[in-house]
Design a protein around this motif. Sequence first.
Motif, mmCIF file in Angstrom:
data_model
loop_
_atom_site.group_PDB
_atom_site.id
_atom_site.type_symbol
_atom_site.label_atom_id
_atom_site.label_comp_id
_atom_site.label_asym_id
_atom_site.label_seq_id
_atom_site.Cartn_x
_atom_site.Cartn_y
_atom_site.Cartn_z
ATOM 1 N N ASN A 182 0.798 -1.220 0.000
ATOM 2 C CA ASN A 182 0.000 0.000 0.000
ATOM 3 C C ASN A 182 0.837 1.279 0.000
ATOM 4 N N TYR A 183 2.118 1.162 0.317
ATOM 5 C CA TYR A 183 2.994 2.330 0.396
ATOM 6 C C TYR A 183 4.126 2.206 -0.623
ATOM 7 N N LYS A 184 4.516 3.340 -1.199
ATOM 8 C CA LYS A 184 5.604 3.346 -2.168
ATOM 9 C C LYS A 184 6.934 3.628 -1.475
ATOM 10 N N ILE A 185 7.949 2.861 -1.822
ATOM 11 C CA ILE A 185 9.288 3.060 -1.266
ATOM 12 C C ILE A 185 9.772 4.491 -1.516
ATOM 13 N N THR A 186 9.529 5.008 -2.717
ATOM 14 C CA THR A 186 9.977 6.366 -3.057
ATOM 15 C C THR A 186 9.370 7.393 -2.122
ATOM 16 N N HIS A 187 8.087 7.275 -1.824
ATOM 17 C CA HIS A 187 7.413 8.247 -0.951
ATOM 18 C C HIS A 187 7.897 8.128 0.490
ATOM 19 N N ILE A 188 8.169 6.907 0.920
ATOM 20 C CA ILE A 188 8.665 6.691 2.286
ATOM 21 C C ILE A 188 10.017 7.368 2.477
ATOM 22 N N LEU A 189 10.944 7.110 1.548
ATOM 23 C CA LEU A 189 12.295 7.669 1.676
ATOM 24 C C LEU A 189 12.305 9.180 1.474
ATOM 25 N N LEU A 190 11.533 9.672 0.506
ATOM 26 C CA LEU A 190 11.529 11.109 0.227
ATOM 27 C C LEU A 190 10.871 11.912 1.347
ATOM 28 N N SER A 191 9.915 11.324 2.047
ATOM 29 C CA SER A 191 9.311 12.013 3.196
ATOM 30 C C SER A 191 10.363 12.276 4.266
ATOM 31 N N LEU A 192 11.188 11.264 4.521
ATOM 32 C CA LEU A 192 12.262 11.404 5.511
ATOM 33 C C LEU A 192 13.327 12.392 5.042
ATOM 34 N N ILE A 193 13.770 12.249 3.799
ATOM 35 C CA ILE A 193 14.849 13.097 3.283
ATOM 36 C C ILE A 193 14.391 14.542 3.121
ATOM 37 N N PHE A 194 13.126 14.753 2.784
ATOM 38 C CA PHE A 194 12.589 16.107 2.656
ATOM 39 C C PHE A 194 12.709 16.850 3.985
ATOM 40 N N GLY A 195 12.278 16.200 5.077
ATOM 41 C CA GLY A 195 12.396 16.830 6.388
ATOM 42 C C GLY A 195 13.841 17.095 6.766
ATOM 43 N N LEU A 196 14.715 16.135 6.492
ATOM 44 C CA LEU A 196 16.130 16.286 6.831
ATOM 45 C C LEU A 196 16.785 17.398 6.016
ATOM 46 N N SER A 197 16.461 17.491 4.724
ATOM 47 C CA SER A 197 17.031 18.533 3.863
ATOM 48 C C SER A 197 16.591 19.925 4.315
ATOM 49 N N LEU A 198 15.334 20.057 4.724
ATOM 50 C CA LEU A 198 14.853 21.340 5.234
ATOM 51 C C LEU A 198 15.586 21.730 6.513
#
Length: 402
Positions: free
Chosen positions: A108-124
């Motif tokens: 039900n969940y995409k690997i890309t969305h899981i990783l990018l959610s984490l990296i988006f917060g970290l990059s900010l």
Amino acid sequence: IDKYRKLEFMNKDLSFKKKSLYVILFLYGLMIPQVSFLSVTLYGLYKLFFNYTKILKNYSLQIVVLVFFTVSYYGIAGYHEIGPNQINKSLLLFVMVYIIGLSINLNNYKITHILLSLIFGLSLFVFASVYFTYFTENITRALADRDVINIWSGEILNSPIFGAYALLALSLLPTVFLSILKVKMKLFIMTLILMSIMALVLFQSRGPFISSVIIYMFSFFYLKYIFQINLFQIKSLIFIFLFFTIFIYYAEDGLFFVEAIDAYLELIENKGMDSGRYYAWMMGLQSLFSYPLGGREYDIGGLSHVHNMYLDIHYTSGLLPLSFLFMFMASHLKSFLVLIRKGEVKDKLFLVCFGLGLLLPTFFEPIMEASITFFSFLVFYLALLKNYSLNINRNKGGVNKI
């Protein structure tokens, strides 16, 4: 009608669960004191409550080894009176993120969305901390001292670990060459990469760029994803980087990033990749069996750390926690091989690049001393990797345990 309403309710429930997970991972990456920790641990406890039997039945060995590693590392360090006692917080964080990674239903969940959610917060977090430093500190002094202030706490960020944070976004560059990836997703990833580059140049960090080259070579040549590049993608990437370069070149002299580039080039010219870490690594390797209980009793050339996670663990707490860590990581090797052999192209590239972005800093930085959060990223990734490989086998076998 009742069947339609039930289906509609299930879709809304799934959509809410997806958004909740992505928001929690975003907060996890933002690294807001207490907020990020509490959101992850509470969500992990929620997942444990509903999957208690299945998790203990299928993954108890990995969790026990992870617990033994954490307890032995901090326990022996405490015996030697080294560093702050973080055993309770670390143990809870490591176990909870591991459970979260295991319990995500990847159908039900995409690997890309899981990783990018984490990296988006970290990059900010990385980018915002750099700009916070620019607006609150003397930029010339900050460049000279290579200091960046944590935007949330106001404390000086640990120099090596800051580069490791930024590397996670840089590691995703090979994914923009995937023809099956949407243009919006590629632009989003490129934005995160450019934010990280700006932060690294300001921070005068050399290691992440070297690590990035290793990741790109592995991705392009070993995995052969370079064959998915088309002419339009090449032109687009060249245009983006040319625009960025020209903007910096013609910017006003007062622009802080221009000062950062000048200082960065001067650092490379004067020091190259010269470092006292090489001597520390050599002494760490030579002393592996001479100091089985650690205690930081041998000389590492005047440095405070060996600047290698594995050797630093031995330097502090000896062979016991190091052995548990190797056992924990080795238990996921089979999952990595399944990913390489059977994983989908997009998932494979994202997981390999992100994994290398996590793994390479462990050879150059004192991860356990610098940031338990970064180590928890590695724990979460290993759980996600095991979950992904088991999901491949479950789908082929028609069984879905979690």
